[in-house]
Write a protein that holds these residues in place. Structure first.
Motif, PDB file in Angstrom:
ATOM      1  N   THR A 190      -5.385  11.259   7.972  1.00  0.00           N
ATOM      2  CA  THR A 190      -5.136  10.019   8.699  1.00  0.00           C
ATOM      3  C   THR A 190      -6.401   9.171   8.685  1.00  0.00           C
ATOM      4  N   VAL A 191      -6.254   7.936   8.236  1.00  0.00           N
ATOM      5  CA  VAL A 191      -7.400   7.030   8.102  1.00  0.00           C
ATOM      6  C   VAL A 191      -7.286   5.938   9.164  1.00  0.00           C
ATOM      7  N   TYR A 192      -8.254   5.920  10.080  1.00  0.00           N
ATOM      8  CA  TYR A 192      -8.240   4.915  11.146  1.00  0.00           C
ATOM      9  C   TYR A 192      -9.019   3.663  10.765  1.00  0.00           C
ATOM     10  N   ALA A 193     -10.011   3.837   9.912  1.00  0.00           N
ATOM     11  CA  ALA A 193     -10.807   2.699   9.451  1.00  0.00           C
ATOM     12  C   ALA A 193     -11.425   3.058   8.117  1.00  0.00           C
ATOM     13  N   GLY A 194     -11.481   2.070   7.222  1.00  0.00           N
ATOM     14  CA  GLY A 194     -12.083   2.337   5.925  1.00  0.00           C
ATOM     15  C   GLY A 194     -11.624   1.349   4.876  1.00  0.00           C
ATOM     16  N   ASP A 195     -12.083   1.565   3.684  1.00  0.00           N
ATOM     17  CA  ASP A 195     -11.693   0.732   2.546  1.00  0.00           C
ATOM     18  C   ASP A 195     -10.679   1.493   1.699  1.00  0.00           C
ATOM     19  N   VAL A 196      -9.605   0.807   1.340  1.00  0.00           N
ATOM     20  CA  VAL A 196      -8.563   1.417   0.516  1.00  0.00           C
ATOM     21  C   VAL A 196      -8.395   0.612  -0.758  1.00  0.00           C
ATOM     22  N   SER A 197      -8.493   1.281  -1.895  1.00  0.00           N
ATOM     23  CA  SER A 197      -8.245   0.642  -3.179  1.00  0.00           C
ATOM     24  C   SER A 197      -6.964   1.221  -3.764  1.00  0.00           C
ATOM     25  N   ILE A 198      -6.091   0.326  -4.227  1.00  0.00           N
ATOM     26  CA  ILE A 198      -4.853   0.784  -4.845  1.00  0.00           C
ATOM     27  C   ILE A 198      -5.113   1.050  -6.315  1.00  0.00           C
ATOM     28  N   ARG A 199      -4.822   2.282  -6.728  1.00  0.00           N
ATOM     29  CA  ARG A 199      -5.104   2.681  -8.105  1.00  0.00           C
ATOM     30  C   ARG A 199      -4.001   2.152  -9.031  1.00  0.00           C
ATOM     31  N   PRO A 200      -4.382   1.644 -10.191  1.00  0.00           N
ATOM     32  CA  PRO A 200      -3.370   1.116 -11.129  1.00  0.00           C
ATOM     33  C   PRO A 200      -2.399   2.207 -11.556  1.00  0.00           C
ATOM     34  N   ALA A 201      -1.129   1.806 -11.676  1.00  0.00           N
ATOM     35  CA  ALA A 201      -0.098   2.755 -12.121  1.00  0.00           C
ATOM     36  C   ALA A 201      -0.355   3.132 -13.580  1.00  0.00           C
ATOM     37  N   LYS A 202      -0.146   4.404 -13.886  1.00  0.00           N
ATOM     38  CA  LYS A 202      -0.351   4.872 -15.256  1.00  0.00           C
ATOM     39  C   LYS A 202       0.900   4.677 -16.075  1.00  0.00           C
ATOM     40  N   THR A 208       0.812  -1.220   0.000  1.00  0.00           N
ATOM     41  CA  THR A 208       0.000   0.000   0.000  1.00  0.00           C
ATOM     42  C   THR A 208       0.845   1.270   0.000  1.00  0.00           C
ATOM     43  N   LEU A 209       1.872   1.294   0.841  1.00  0.00           N
ATOM     44  CA  LEU A 209       2.665   2.508   0.994  1.00  0.00           C
ATOM     45  C   LEU A 209       3.390   2.866  -0.303  1.00  0.00           C
ATOM     46  N   GLY A 210       3.353   4.153  -0.597  1.00  0.00           N
ATOM     47  CA  GLY A 210       3.974   4.637  -1.816  1.00  0.00           C
ATOM     48  C   GLY A 210       3.070   4.569  -3.039  1.00  0.00           C
ATOM     49  N   LYS A 211       1.859   4.039  -2.859  1.00  0.00           N
ATOM     50  CA  LYS A 211       0.936   3.874  -3.986  1.00  0.00           C
ATOM     51  C   LYS A 211      -0.166   4.931  -3.970  1.00  0.00           C
ATOM     52  N   LYS A 212      -0.681   5.214  -5.165  1.00  0.00           N
ATOM     53  CA  LYS A 212      -1.869   6.048  -5.280  1.00  0.00           C
ATOM     54  C   LYS A 212      -3.074   5.233  -4.822  1.00  0.00           C
ATOM     55  N   VAL A 213      -3.874   5.812  -3.939  1.00  0.00           N
ATOM     56  CA  VAL A 213      -4.997   5.055  -3.379  1.00  0.00           C
ATOM     57  C   VAL A 213      -6.278   5.882  -3.412  1.00  0.00           C
ATOM     58  N   THR A 214      -7.390   5.165  -3.428  1.00  0.00           N
ATOM     59  CA  THR A 214      -8.695   5.773  -3.224  1.00  0.00           C
ATOM     60  C   THR A 214      -9.220   5.249  -1.899  1.00  0.00           C
ATOM     61  N   VAL A 215      -9.656   6.166  -1.047  1.00  0.00           N
ATOM     62  CA  VAL A 215     -10.053   5.809   0.312  1.00  0.00           C
ATOM     63  C   VAL A 215     -11.526   6.113   0.535  1.00  0.00           C
ATOM     64  N   LEU A 216     -12.235   5.125   1.115  1.00  0.00           N
ATOM     65  CA  LEU A 216     -13.588   5.348   1.617  1.00  0.00           C
ATOM     66  C   LEU A 216     -13.488   5.318   3.129  1.00  0.00           C
ATOM     67  N   SER A 217     -13.602   6.480   3.752  1.00  0.00           N
ATOM     68  CA  SER A 217     -13.448   6.576   5.199  1.00  0.00           C
ATOM     69  C   SER A 217     -14.661   6.001   5.912  1.00  0.00           C
ATOM     70  N   ALA A 218     -14.414   5.064   6.848  1.00  0.00           N
ATOM     71  CA  ALA A 218     -15.507   4.483   7.620  1.00  0.00           C
ATOM     72  C   ALA A 218     -16.041   5.463   8.647  1.00  0.00           C
ATOM     73  N   GLU A 219     -15.210   6.441   9.020  1.00  0.00           N
ATOM     74  CA  GLU A 219     -15.627   7.393  10.052  1.00  0.00           C
ATOM     75  C   GLU A 219     -16.541   8.479   9.491  1.00  0.00           C
ATOM     76  N   THR A 220     -16.201   8.996   8.310  1.00  0.00           N
ATOM     77  CA  THR A 220     -16.947  10.135   7.765  1.00  0.00           C
ATOM     78  C   THR A 220     -17.756   9.788   6.526  1.00  0.00           C
ATOM     79  N   GLY A 221     -17.424   8.672   5.889  1.00  0.00           N
ATOM     80  CA  GLY A 221     -18.085   8.323   4.634  1.00  0.00           C
ATOM     81  C   GLY A 221     -17.492   9.043   3.439  1.00  0.00           C
ATOM     82  N   ASP A 222     -16.478   9.873   3.672  1.00  0.00           N
ATOM     83  CA  ASP A 222     -15.839  10.621   2.580  1.00  0.00           C
ATOM     84  C   ASP A 222     -15.044   9.680   1.676  1.00  0.00           C
ATOM     85  N   ILE A 223     -14.996  10.039   0.406  1.00  0.00           N
ATOM     86  CA  ILE A 223     -14.153   9.333  -0.558  1.00  0.00           C
ATOM     87  C   ILE A 223     -13.112  10.318  -1.074  1.00  0.00           C
TER      88      ILE A 223
END
Length: 326
Positions: A314-326, A275-290
């Motif tokens: 800072t994301v304490y809980a949520g779903d993280v998707s790793i975005r494909p490298a371009k 995960t680290l160093g990668k472009k990610v899309t985050v769905l925060s479990a705390e706020t619902g923000d993407i």
């Protein structure tokens, strides 16, 4: 030790040799008929035992089941699955639900609840978790650490680190996606669900549920998850012994839990993370923000730090998707 376990141990110690039924009966101080009944019981549990009127009994094959006498045999753990703290079920709705009930009723630290199948297994966000019979390792462990509620998520990373170390022992490459998924080529091998009971100031108990796809063939997965799920046997190119893998995992998890050294846990986690160093899309479990950004590190609590155009989040809980490298 039960008589059944003693008989099994004698057969195991004999290796490829027969053991006289009369000798077993004398040692156990029971009749040969009683020994025969225990042999029949072992056969029903999946043990292949040949018999000869003249020579006695010989253990031909041991089933790849997660039976107590197989998993606990000379298991070098100090806390996990010790003595009666190993609960084996052929089938349950959910090992986590059973473990939570047991924890509420006082089950000991390190109690392991394992099943050959789950009929109502679930993952994070109440998603269903496919848990077919005798194809994987579906279990939960009860933890009673002396810690604050905010520290509970770190035990999810501890479980992931223990899994990574276990896979390394089997020459399998682990890929950890924050916070708790073990992946293979973008497909999920292992799911981890951590739940807890806490009060102000302390944790009553934590239940860590782990589901490992061990010998599930790709065509056996439901069509809805066939392209996103994987199995350890797929990486290995052959079926693995679930018993051996489970014993190794309990040993690795037990060591990390006893040491209680989260610097070491985070070191292992970073070593195997994808995960680290990668472009990610985050769905925060705390706020619902993407939001999107670059995952740059985890903090002292195991939370994910993401650099976004608006600054660090800072994301304490949520779903993280790793975005494909371009």
């Amino acid at each position: 030790m039960t008589m059944k376990k003693k008989i099994l141990e004698m057969l195991r110690d004999a290796g490829k040799n027969f053991v006289s039924g009369e000798n077993i009966a004398e040692i156990m101080h029971v009749s040969r008929t009683a020994i025969w009944k225990h042999i029949q019981s072992l056969r029903k549990r999946g043990y292949e035992i040949s018999s000869s009127e003249r020579l006695g009994y010989k253990l031909e094959n041991i089933p790849d089941l997660l039976l107590p006498e197989l998993v606990q045999f000379e298991l070098p753990t100090k806390i996990f699955a010790v003595d009666s703290n190993y609960i084996y079920k052929n089938s349950v709705a959910s090992t986590n639900e059973l473990a939570k009930k047991m924890a509420y009723n006082g089950a000991a630290d390190g109690t392991v609840v394992v099943a050959e199948e789950q009929t109502g297994g679930r993952g994070r966000l109440e998603r269903n978790f496919f848990s077919p019979k005798e194809k994987g390792i579906w279990f939960s462990v009860i933890l009673r650490p002396r810690c604050m509620a905010k520290d509970a998520p770190k035990f999810t990373l501890m479980a992931a680190a223990a899994l990574a170390k276990t896979m390394e022992r089997f020459n399998l490459q682990a890929e950890i996606k924050w916070p708790n998924d073990i992946m293979y080529n973008g497909r999920k091998l292992v799911g981890i669900l951590t739940e807890m009971s806490a009060e102000i100031g302390h944790v009553n108990y934590i239940v860590v549920g782990i589901g490992i796809n061990v010998n599930v063939k790709r065509e056996e997965f439901p069509e809805s998850i066939r392209d996103i799920a994987a199995s350890l046997s797929e990486i290995a190119g052959e079926n693995l012994s679930r018993t051996k893998f489970f014993r190794a995992l309990l040993e690795e998890f037990d060591k990390l839990y006893i040491d209680n050294n989260f610097d070491e846990v985070f070191k292992i986690w970073r070593q195997f993370n994808i995960t680290l160093g990668k472009k990610v899309t985050v769905l925060s479990a705390e706020t619902g923000d993407i939001f999107t950004g670059t995952a740059i590190d985890i903090d002292a609590d195991g939370a994910l730090i993401v650099e976004t155009e608006e600054g660090r989040k800072t994301v304490y809980a949520g779903d993280v998707s790793i975005r494909p490298a371009k």
